[in-house]
Design an enzyme around this catalytic site. Sequence first.
Site, PDB file in Angstrom:
ATOM      1  CG  ASP A 184    -136.942  44.659  16.333  1.00 46.81           C
ATOM      2  OD1 ASP A 184    -136.671  45.826  16.671  1.00 46.81           O
ATOM      3  OD2 ASP A 184    -137.768  43.951  16.932  1.00 46.81           O
ATOM      4  CG  ASP A 249    -141.736  46.094  21.489  1.00 47.68           C
ATOM      5  OD1 ASP A 249    -141.378  46.704  20.461  1.00 47.68           O
ATOM      6  OD2 ASP A 249    -141.412  44.921  21.733  1.00 47.68           O
TER       7      ASP A 249
END
Length: 463
Positions: A184, A249
């Site tokens: 990430d 997200d």
Amino acid sequence: MPAINSQFFETQQVLTYTTTTPNGFYGPTHGWNSFGLQANPTTMSPSFVFNQTSVMTQCEVLATTLAGSGYTYCSLDSGWSIGDHGDVYGRLVNEPDIFPNMTALADYLHAIGLQLGVYVVPGAFISDENKTVYDTDVVIGSICSGDNGLDRCNFNYTLYGVQEWHNSVVNLFAEWGVDFIKLDFITPGSPSNGANLPDDSSGAVLAFHRAIAQASRPMRLNIGWKLDRSRKLNAIWNQTSESVRVDQDINNGGSSTFVDWSTVQRTIDNYRSYISVRRRDDGVGVPMAVHPSLDALYVGNNASVSGVTDVQRQTIMTHWIGAGADLIIDSDLTNLDDFGIALLTNNEALAVADFTARYPMQPRNPGTGGYDSQQLQAWIAGPGEDGMAIVVLVNYGPDLASGGYATYEPGTLKVSVTWRDLGLAGNSYSVRDVWNDQDLGVIATGLSATLDEGESTLYIVQA
């Protein structure tokens, strides 16, 4: 790649994925990830705590209730490892009070037919700068400096010792039995969100890919989040990774529900942009190796927990399948409802997912065959070499995330698309409605459906 028979399409530019991904896997990643429950704690079962026991309980559902449906990866998100230092060699290690034995966890998952995934971010820990990279004389501080805001320094990827550090981390993962790495905060692309990310950490992706290649067991590599789509960076993602995130997200952080419909629409529109760029850069006939990630799949729990209606849950599943994207469930697996189970285990829908793992869907506007974002939309995946295609019709309703479409009509509307709009050359096709388990027979001219806001169809079309 088998040649596409031109008799089945007229103006449809068929896009394909390669048979195997850069690290040697077929198709996108299917499984479960802990992030949804971690980021939205009020949605979770009262008994859930992010630890080894609760994760095992969640993932047992993959091997029981969802058995045979292909969801095999059990992936730990941020928090599984110690957050401010590594072992004596600066390698990532598990948080002993939360995940006391990674090998035991991997062995348990493997015994019930599952695989283990872990979460990482770029860089070594700042506090480990005086430690030496495993099996070298290289001091971490000589190859890694600064502060990226995640308690980590930034590697100089041109220096000896950097690849060796990544190799040592991945080799340790291999010893434990790890099968999947979620990498990430990769830039260009990822928002800093309070961190101090370097302009370009694509070197981390290359380093982890090379480390996986020399490790003792195969591992997937999925990268995020909302990554740069320039031709140069797309080439790196396409050579190194199983999937690349197309958006930020999508969860409602800290909320009592997982996701909002408007945020889902934002992600779908980001996929539209992503696949259009891939069509531009890769060209028709050049298969893509990396699959898209539309982020977490929040369709398993009822509407009061998921945050979207049953109709919208089905539309989410349809789009994630149609894109040939990761199907990584972030729902509470111990509280799946009957509708969620039906969505996740529908054999024909999963067969469609196998098809779109080779042929991703692209937008085609009803009436024009264009690619623009609009409320009433059609998508097509394929056709494949045998003339089969997947067609999705959808009424998105208002797009609250981006301020609204150019034109918006409320309520239930008829969505109609001709075969020519879809880029297909034939005059009639056999059509099957997947979600309604219904053969519609041979249809001339095109398809139409009356759809409420957020509602969609999933058709198999056969020449």
